[in-house]
Design an enzyme around this catalytic site. Structure first.
Site, PDB file in Angstrom:
ATOM      1  N   ARG A  21     101.052  66.744 -85.996  1.00 46.32           N
ATOM      2  CA  ARG A  21     101.135  65.936 -87.245  1.00 46.32           C
ATOM      3  C   ARG A  21     102.694  66.017 -87.654  1.00 46.32           C
ATOM      4  O   ARG A  21     103.109  65.990 -88.945  1.00 46.32           O
ATOM      5  CB  ARG A  21     100.359  66.665 -88.303  1.00 46.32           C
ATOM      6  CG  ARG A  21      99.051  66.545 -88.130  1.00 46.32           C
ATOM      7  CD  ARG A  21      98.404  65.120 -88.753  1.00 46.32           C
ATOM      8  NE  ARG A  21      96.881  64.860 -88.311  1.00 46.32           N
ATOM      9  CZ  ARG A  21      95.967  65.576 -89.201  1.00 46.32           C
ATOM     10  NH1 ARG A  21      96.114  66.147 -90.346  1.00 46.32           N
ATOM     11  NH2 ARG A  21      94.656  65.200 -88.811  1.00 46.32           N
ATOM     12  N   ARG A  25     102.899  63.716 -94.096  1.00 46.46           N
ATOM     13  CA  ARG A  25     103.215  63.663 -95.493  1.00 46.46           C
ATOM     14  C   ARG A  25     104.281  64.591 -95.898  1.00 46.46           C
ATOM     15  O   ARG A  25     104.580  64.477 -97.089  1.00 46.46           O
ATOM     16  CB  ARG A  25     101.864  63.493 -96.154  1.00 46.46           C
ATOM     17  CG  ARG A  25     101.135  62.099 -96.213  1.00 46.46           C
ATOM     18  CD  ARG A  25      99.902  62.665 -96.507  1.00 46.46           C
ATOM     19  NE  ARG A  25      99.005  63.365 -95.657  1.00 46.46           N
ATOM     20  CZ  ARG A  25      97.749  63.865 -95.811  1.00 46.46           C
ATOM     21  NH1 ARG A  25      97.203  63.362 -96.719  1.00 46.46           N
ATOM     22  NH2 ARG A  25      97.272  64.610 -94.784  1.00 46.46           N
ATOM     23  N   ARG A  34     104.266  55.173 -96.652  1.00 43.69           N
ATOM     24  CA  ARG A  34     103.045  55.088 -96.993  1.00 43.69           C
ATOM     25  C   ARG A  34     102.716  54.515 -98.216  1.00 43.69           C
ATOM     26  O   ARG A  34     101.648  54.117 -98.740  1.00 43.69           O
ATOM     27  CB  ARG A  34     102.368  56.615 -96.970  1.00 43.69           C
ATOM     28  CG  ARG A  34     101.988  57.003 -95.357  1.00 43.69           C
ATOM     29  CD  ARG A  34     100.894  56.121 -94.757  1.00 43.69           C
ATOM     30  NE  ARG A  34      99.560  56.783 -95.348  1.00 43.69           N
ATOM     31  CZ  ARG A  34      98.752  56.225 -96.516  1.00 43.69           C
ATOM     32  NH1 ARG A  34      99.261  55.093 -96.871  1.00 43.69           N
ATOM     33  NH2 ARG A  34      97.772  56.852 -96.825  1.00 43.69           N
ATOM     34  N   ASP A  70      95.931  57.614 -84.742  1.00 45.66           N
ATOM     35  CA  ASP A  70      94.903  58.743 -85.164  1.00 45.66           C
ATOM     36  C   ASP A  70      93.658  58.599 -84.259  1.00 45.66           C
ATOM     37  O   ASP A  70      93.590  57.720 -83.457  1.00 45.66           O
ATOM     38  CB  ASP A  70      94.033  58.316 -86.394  1.00 45.66           C
ATOM     39  CG  ASP A  70      93.492  59.577 -87.083  1.00 45.66           C
ATOM     40  OD1 ASP A  70      94.170  60.368 -87.667  1.00 45.66           O
ATOM     41  OD2 ASP A  70      92.246  59.382 -87.340  1.00 45.66           O
ATOM     42  N   TYR A 147      82.783  62.874 -86.266  1.00 49.36           N
ATOM     43  CA  TYR A 147      82.800  61.969 -87.300  1.00 49.36           C
ATOM     44  C   TYR A 147      81.982  60.835 -87.252  1.00 49.36           C
ATOM     45  O   TYR A 147      81.402  60.114 -88.194  1.00 49.36           O
ATOM     46  CB  TYR A 147      84.336  61.343 -87.072  1.00 49.36           C
ATOM     47  CG  TYR A 147      85.386  62.259 -87.396  1.00 49.36           C
ATOM     48  CD1 TYR A 147      85.793  62.259 -88.800  1.00 49.36           C
ATOM     49  CD2 TYR A 147      86.064  63.180 -86.493  1.00 49.36           C
ATOM     50  CE1 TYR A 147      87.061  63.072 -89.323  1.00 49.36           C
ATOM     51  CE2 TYR A 147      86.967  64.136 -86.841  1.00 49.36           C
ATOM     52  CZ  TYR A 147      87.382  64.035 -88.326  1.00 49.36           C
ATOM     53  OH  TYR A 147      88.283  64.975 -88.590  1.00 49.36           O
TER      54      TYR A 147
HETATM   55  O1  CP3 Z   1     102.443  63.189 -85.790  1.00 48.26           O
HETATM   56  C1  CP3 Z   1     101.396  63.081 -85.248  1.00 48.26           C
HETATM   57  O2  CP3 Z   1     100.915  64.320 -84.828  1.00 48.26           O
HETATM   58  C2  CP3 Z   1     100.875  61.898 -85.090  1.00 48.26           C
HETATM   59  C3  CP3 Z   1      99.698  61.465 -85.598  1.00 48.26           C
HETATM   60  C4  CP3 Z   1      98.264  61.837 -85.686  1.00 48.26           C
HETATM   61  C5  CP3 Z   1      97.611  61.627 -86.917  1.00 48.26           C
HETATM   62  N1  CP3 Z   1      96.417  62.108 -86.561  1.00 48.26           N
HETATM   63  C6  CP3 Z   1      97.976  61.064 -88.161  1.00 48.26           C
HETATM   64  C7  CP3 Z   1      97.404  61.437 -89.309  1.00 48.26           C
HETATM   65  C8  CP3 Z   1      97.615  62.660 -84.793  1.00 48.26           C
HETATM   66  C9  CP3 Z   1      97.978  63.234 -83.404  1.00 48.26           C
HETATM   67  C10 CP3 Z   1      96.437  62.833 -85.568  1.00 48.26           C
HETATM   68  C11 CP3 Z   1      95.058  63.369 -84.834  1.00 48.26           C
HETATM   69  C12 CP3 Z   1      94.006  63.666 -85.764  1.00 48.26           C
HETATM   70  N2  CP3 Z   1      93.415  62.700 -86.437  1.00 48.26           N
HETATM   71  C13 CP3 Z   1      93.043  64.765 -85.304  1.00 48.26           C
HETATM   72  C14 CP3 Z   1      93.379  65.809 -84.224  1.00 48.26           C
HETATM   73  C15 CP3 Z   1      94.197  66.762 -84.651  1.00 48.26           C
HETATM   74  C16 CP3 Z   1      93.821  67.580 -85.720  1.00 48.26           C
HETATM   75  O3  CP3 Z   1      94.473  67.639 -86.823  1.00 48.26           O
HETATM   76  O4  CP3 Z   1      93.089  68.700 -85.426  1.00 48.26           O
HETATM   77  C17 CP3 Z   1      91.947  64.646 -86.314  1.00 48.26           C
HETATM   78  C18 CP3 Z   1      90.699  65.559 -86.316  1.00 48.26           C
HETATM   79  C19 CP3 Z   1      92.112  63.410 -86.974  1.00 48.26           C
HETATM   80  C20 CP3 Z   1      91.243  62.993 -88.114  1.00 48.26           C
HETATM   81  C21 CP3 Z   1      91.990  62.917 -89.216  1.00 48.26           C
HETATM   82  N3  CP3 Z   1      93.035  61.640 -89.594  1.00 48.26           N
HETATM   83  C22 CP3 Z   1      91.993  63.745 -90.467  1.00 48.26           C
HETATM   84  C23 CP3 Z   1      91.107  64.814 -90.462  1.00 48.26           C
HETATM   85  C24 CP3 Z   1      92.875  62.932 -91.481  1.00 48.26           C
HETATM   86  C25 CP3 Z   1      93.091  63.511 -92.791  1.00 48.26           C
HETATM   87  C26 CP3 Z   1      93.796  64.649 -92.908  1.00 48.26           C
HETATM   88  C27 CP3 Z   1      94.396  64.833 -94.367  1.00 48.26           C
HETATM   89  O5  CP3 Z   1      95.095  66.014 -94.636  1.00 48.26           O
HETATM   90  O6  CP3 Z   1      94.242  63.872 -95.392  1.00 48.26           O
HETATM   91  C28 CP3 Z   1      93.504  61.964 -90.852  1.00 48.26           C
HETATM   92  C29 CP3 Z   1      94.479  60.907 -91.527  1.00 48.26           C
HETATM   93  C30 CP3 Z   1      95.663  61.251 -90.866  1.00 48.26           C
HETATM   94  N4  CP3 Z   1      96.111  61.052 -89.335  1.00 48.26           N
HETATM   95  C31 CP3 Z   1      97.104  61.493 -91.591  1.00 48.26           C
HETATM   96  C32 CP3 Z   1      98.052  61.525 -90.700  1.00 48.26           C
HETATM   97  C33 CP3 Z   1      99.217  61.553 -90.763  1.00 48.26           C
HETATM   98  C34 CP3 Z   1      97.147  61.737 -93.135  1.00 48.26           C
HETATM   99  C35 CP3 Z   1      96.687  60.355 -93.672  1.00 48.26           C
HETATM  100  C36 CP3 Z   1      97.965  59.787 -94.638  1.00 48.26           C
HETATM  101  O7  CP3 Z   1      99.136  59.590 -94.074  1.00 48.26           O
HETATM  102  O8  CP3 Z   1      97.402  59.249 -95.520  1.00 48.26           O
END
Ligand code: CP3
Length: 339
Positions: A21, A25, A34, A70, A147
């Site tokens: 990540r 944010r 965003r 994602d 999911y």
């Molecule tokens: O920088 C990076 O790592 C690349 C981008 C990336 C995102 N999601 C962007 C994202 C990666 C590699 C992921 C993988 C992902 N997504 C996983 C596996 C990694 C982990 O964290 O265990 C999982 C379980 C997801 C599903 C997911 N997507 C969740 C649980 C969330 C919400 C997180 C939150 O705190 O709100 C997302 C949304 C998401 N994916 C965000 C980002 C930057 C935040 C949303 C936003 O920008 O509004």
């Protein structure tokens, strides 16, 4: 590339670093983007995706970029209705209930169904320094199934675990289908410029070792076997999977990701000397004062000793309000370290 060398356990001057990540944010420049674009918009607009993928690299100069996307994005062409709700994360509005629901899922076709991702990978690979690696990724079958079944994941995993035993045929058909999707999806990412692949099993740790071995291990091993010909290192990360480490070395991945509950030296002994490891500073440590972050980063690197095959990373994704100053100290401490 120092990152690729470490994945293959070749000697390097210092461990490479990136973190999960890293585009997100906690960065003011990400929040700015965003404010103008929805999450799915960012993923589906190659120029914007390029920009957010590069933001952490420009700021911290780490050794690898991970494509901004994602794990749930390939579920859209499969027929899932996916949205990202503010403060709630991803929501699937048509979760799987029956065998008919699984049968109705479409198998995505690559490159047609993910052209924007392909284009974004090409753009990033074109702009990224040739000494830095580009990481592609996918969610593991179990995490995707969480999911797909619950619609929204996080609070309780009980519904998913009940479903798995109440409707084993539906569950097994679903994880099989995700496996069939992940293999060509990985291939698509490598064809478009990914130098390495990470498979995320973010929820895999809720399963017993018995069930993980029975249901997931054959699928993970198949994914590794059928992506070996791509000739890029594969990283497998099971969050919360400390109780699974004794067999994770056998799946065929070059690198195993460690969360912060898995001590590095002990984990390397369990995994065997043919496996590189990635991790594992607790992301919460980045909220500490600089001197303490420096000491804990050093302690993490020294826990590995001078064995080749360690990629510095956090033990899970960075938290969304992490102080940027803490991140700077963490990355710098690794970049200045020498074996
Ligand atoms: O920088 C990076 O790592 C690349 C981008 C990336 C995102 N999601 C962007 C994202 C990666 C590699 C992921 C993988 C992902 N997504 C996983 C596996 C990694 C982990 O964290 O265990 C999982 C379980 C997801 C599903 C997911 N997507 C969740 C649980 C969330 C919400 C997180 C939150 O705190 O709100 C997302 C949304 C998401 N994916 C965000 C980002 C930057 C935040 C949303 C936003 O920008 O509004």
């Amino acid at each position: 590339m120092i990152f690729i060398d470490a994945c293959y356990r070749r000697k390097t001057l210092r461990p490479p670093i990136w973190f999960m990540r890293q585009a997100g944010r906690y960065l003011p420049e990400f929040r700015e983007i965003r404010a103008k674009h929805g999450f799915i918009d960012v993923c589906n607009t190659p120029e914007v995706c390029l920009e957010v993928t590069m933001q952490p690299i420009r700021r911290f100069d780490m050794d690898a970029a991970i494509i901004f996307s994602d794990i749930l994005m390939p579920l859209v062409p499969m027929g899932f209705e996916l949205t990202y709700e503010k403060g709630e994360g991803p929501v699937i509005h048509n979760p799987i209930r029956t065998m008919d629901d699984v049968a109705r899922l479409r198998m995505p076709e690559f490159p047609q169904d993910m052209t924007q991702l392909g284009r974004a990978l090409q753009l990033v690979r074109g702009e990224l320094d040739s000494e830095k690696a580009l990481i592609g990724f996918a969610g593991a079958p179990f995490t995707l199934a969480c999911y797909a079944i619950a619609g929204q994941v996080g609070k309780s995993m009980d519904d998913i675990r009940h479903f798995m035993f109440a409707k084993p045929d539906v569950f097994e058909a679903l994880i099989e289908k995700f496996t069939d999707m992940i293999i060509p999806y990985f291939e698509h990412q490598v064809k478009n410029g990914a130098d390495a692949l990470q498979l995320f099993d973010s929820w895999g740790g809720v399963l017993s070792a018995f069930d993980y071995q029975r249901l997931m291990l054959p699928l993970i091993s198949r994914i590794m076997r059928e992506t070996r010909h791509l000739n890029v290192p594969r990283i497998f990360f099971v969050k919360g999977g400390a109780h699974l480490r004794w067999f994770l070395g056998t799946v065929g991945a070059e690198v195993i990701g460690l969360d912060w509950t898995m001590p590095i030296a002990h984990s390397r002994r369990l995994l065997g000397d043919q496996i590189a490891v990635q991790g594992n500073l607790d992301p919460a440590v980045l909220y500490a004062e600089p001197g303490y972050i420096r000491r804990r980063t050093r302690a993490m690197l020294e826990a590995n000793g001078d064995r080749p095959g360690h990629i510095a990373n956090l033990g899970h994704g960075i938290h969304k309000d992490t102080p940027v100053s803490g991140v700077e100290v963490f990355v710098e401490s690794v970049l200045n370290y020498r074996y």
